[in-house]
Design an enzyme around this catalytic site. Structure first.
Site, PDB file in Angstrom:
ATOM      1  N   GLU A   1       0.830  -1.237   0.000  1.00 36.81           N
ATOM      2  CA  GLU A   1       0.000   0.000   0.000  1.00 36.81           C
ATOM      3  C   GLU A   1       0.855   1.274   0.000  1.00 36.81           C
ATOM      4  OE1 GLU A   1      -3.043  -0.262   3.048  1.00 36.81           O
ATOM      5  OE2 GLU A   1      -3.755  -2.168   2.251  1.00 36.81           O
TER       6      GLU A   1
ATOM      7  N   GLU B   1      -5.127  -7.696  -0.933  1.00 36.22           N
ATOM      8  CA  GLU B   1      -6.058  -7.480   0.188  1.00 36.22           C
ATOM      9  C   GLU B   1      -7.321  -6.881  -0.369  1.00 36.22           C
ATOM     10  OE1 GLU B   1      -4.911  -4.862   3.477  1.00 36.22           O
ATOM     11  OE2 GLU B   1      -2.870  -5.654   3.349  1.00 36.22           O
TER      12      GLU B   1
END
Ligand code: BMA
Length: 373
Positions: free
Chosen positions: A192, A301
């Site tokens: 991320e 995710e």
């Protein structure tokens, strides 16, 4: 004549065995000294990807909604009858020598769960929310824009960071099966990073620094610590296009698996629409890139917290992911903590989305642990 026939038969057999081996181990990971099992896993992922999409769940075996550490238990298994094919683990705090991670999973237990998964034919992936080495606070302490710089060679924290990496290496090198062979793991590190909420994020370091951090980590683990049971996964937060996706990409020589993270933020029709668009766009980005670069595409995710939409799996996820060829989709954790009662991404037994998850997992293209044994 008989001898000639026998000889021809033998040569054919030898040749076809060789061919088979070549066909099975066609793809080599970034670690040219990767263990046989790791190369095997990489090639197995390519093969599995042709047949279907594996279901993954973070921390699946360690705890679930309102329970913690019950041997053999899994919210996903309670709801569907089987374990997920892929199980994600979190290494945060291994770097500081803690006994348990930032979500209170003991590393000794984690190693056992990873062995159990491996014995069942399942696949393990690990994320790492390592602490901020400058402040000693968590990975989310992102007030500075110089943490990465201090870690890189010649930086003031470089040596200290190598000690942290030693501990990460120690964890991976302690993952052995019953014959003493290292268990292969997909390491999804510094994830991320296109967002700005971790010390390795987009506002916290430059693209060049991020790439250097990545390469330094791979080279240290692989070449200095001899960790040869890893596949490396790159997983930014959702991006707008391939250029943005690759802005901080360390290069094909350093990445085996390309993924992304994306969540439904909220529960309104607009939130769901935004998610569908982001998923579709990012699925296209990672699958196109993976096809060009010979990598494995995944969803690193995803999820909808608390599952307010009880048809999330068959109604939203299924139609999106089945348009693409990806190896897995990993749903985030079901928190066990009493102060996080709504922090779960997989239904548990009795939840309104449990039947939907079961129906999703029973579809032929969707793989649970039994399907990949
Ligand atoms: C976040 C949340 C946190 C957790 C962290 C690392 O998304 O689930 O509660 O500590 O991941 O697993």
């Amino acid at each position: 004549m008989r001898h000639l026939l026998l000889f021809t038969l033998l040569v054919t057999m030898l040749f076809s065995c060789k061919q088979k081996e070549e066909a099975t181990n066609k793809f080599l990971p970034v670690d040219k000294n990767a263990t046989k099992e790791t190369v095997g896993l990489y090639n197995r992922l390519f093969q599995l990807m042709d047949k279907g999409i594996m279901v993954g769940h973070q921390d699946d075996l360690a705890y679930g909604h309102s329970w913690y550490k019950e041997d053999g238990r899994s919210d996903v298994k309670d709801a569907t009858g089987d374990y997920p094919a892929v199980i994600g683990w979190e290494l945060g705090h291994v770097e500081i020598g803690a006994e348990f991670n930032l979500d209170s999973v003991y590393f000794q237990d984690m190693k056992r769960y990873i062995r159990e998964t491996y014995d069942r034919g399942g696949i393990t992936t690990a994320s790492w929310h390592g602490n901020n080495i400058v402040t000693g606070n968590t990975a989310w302490d992102c007030a500075q824009d110089s943490v990465v710089r201090t870690i890189l060679p010649n930086g003031v924290n470089h040596e200290k960071y190598l000690v942290w990496l030693d501990r990460v290496a120690g964890f991976f090198l302690d993952l052995k099966d019953k014959d003493g062979n290292l268990i292969p793991v997909v390491f999804r590190m510094y994830h991320e990073h296109t967002g700005a909420w971790f010390w390795w994020g987009s506002k916290q370091c430059t693209p060049a620094e991020y790439k250097q951090l990545w390469k330094m980590t791979v080279e240290y683990l692989r070449d200095k610590k001899n960790v040869h049971n890893l596949l490396y996964a790159y997983s930014p937060s959702e991006t707008e296009n391939e250029a943005a996706y690759l802005e901080r990409y360390p290069g094909d020589e350093y990445v085996d698996i390309v993924g992304y993270d994306s969540y439904v933020n909220g529960k309104s029709a607009e939130d769901i629409q935004r998610y569908k668009e982001a998923m579709d766009r990012n699925l296209k980005i990672v699958t196109d890139y993976a096809a060009k670069a010979n990598k494995i595409p995944v969803i690193g995710e995803t999820g909808m917290e608390s599952l307010p939409d009880s048809t999330y799996f068959t109604g939203i996820v299924y139609p999106l992911i089945t348009q693409y060829k990806i190896a897995w989709v990993l749903f985030w954790r079901n928190a066990w903590e009493a102060d996080k009662p709504n922090h779960y991404y997989m239904p548990f037994e009795g939840h309104s989305a449990a039947n939907d998850l079961k129906e999703f997992t029973e579809r032929p293209q969707i793989f649970m642990n039994e399907c990949i044994k």
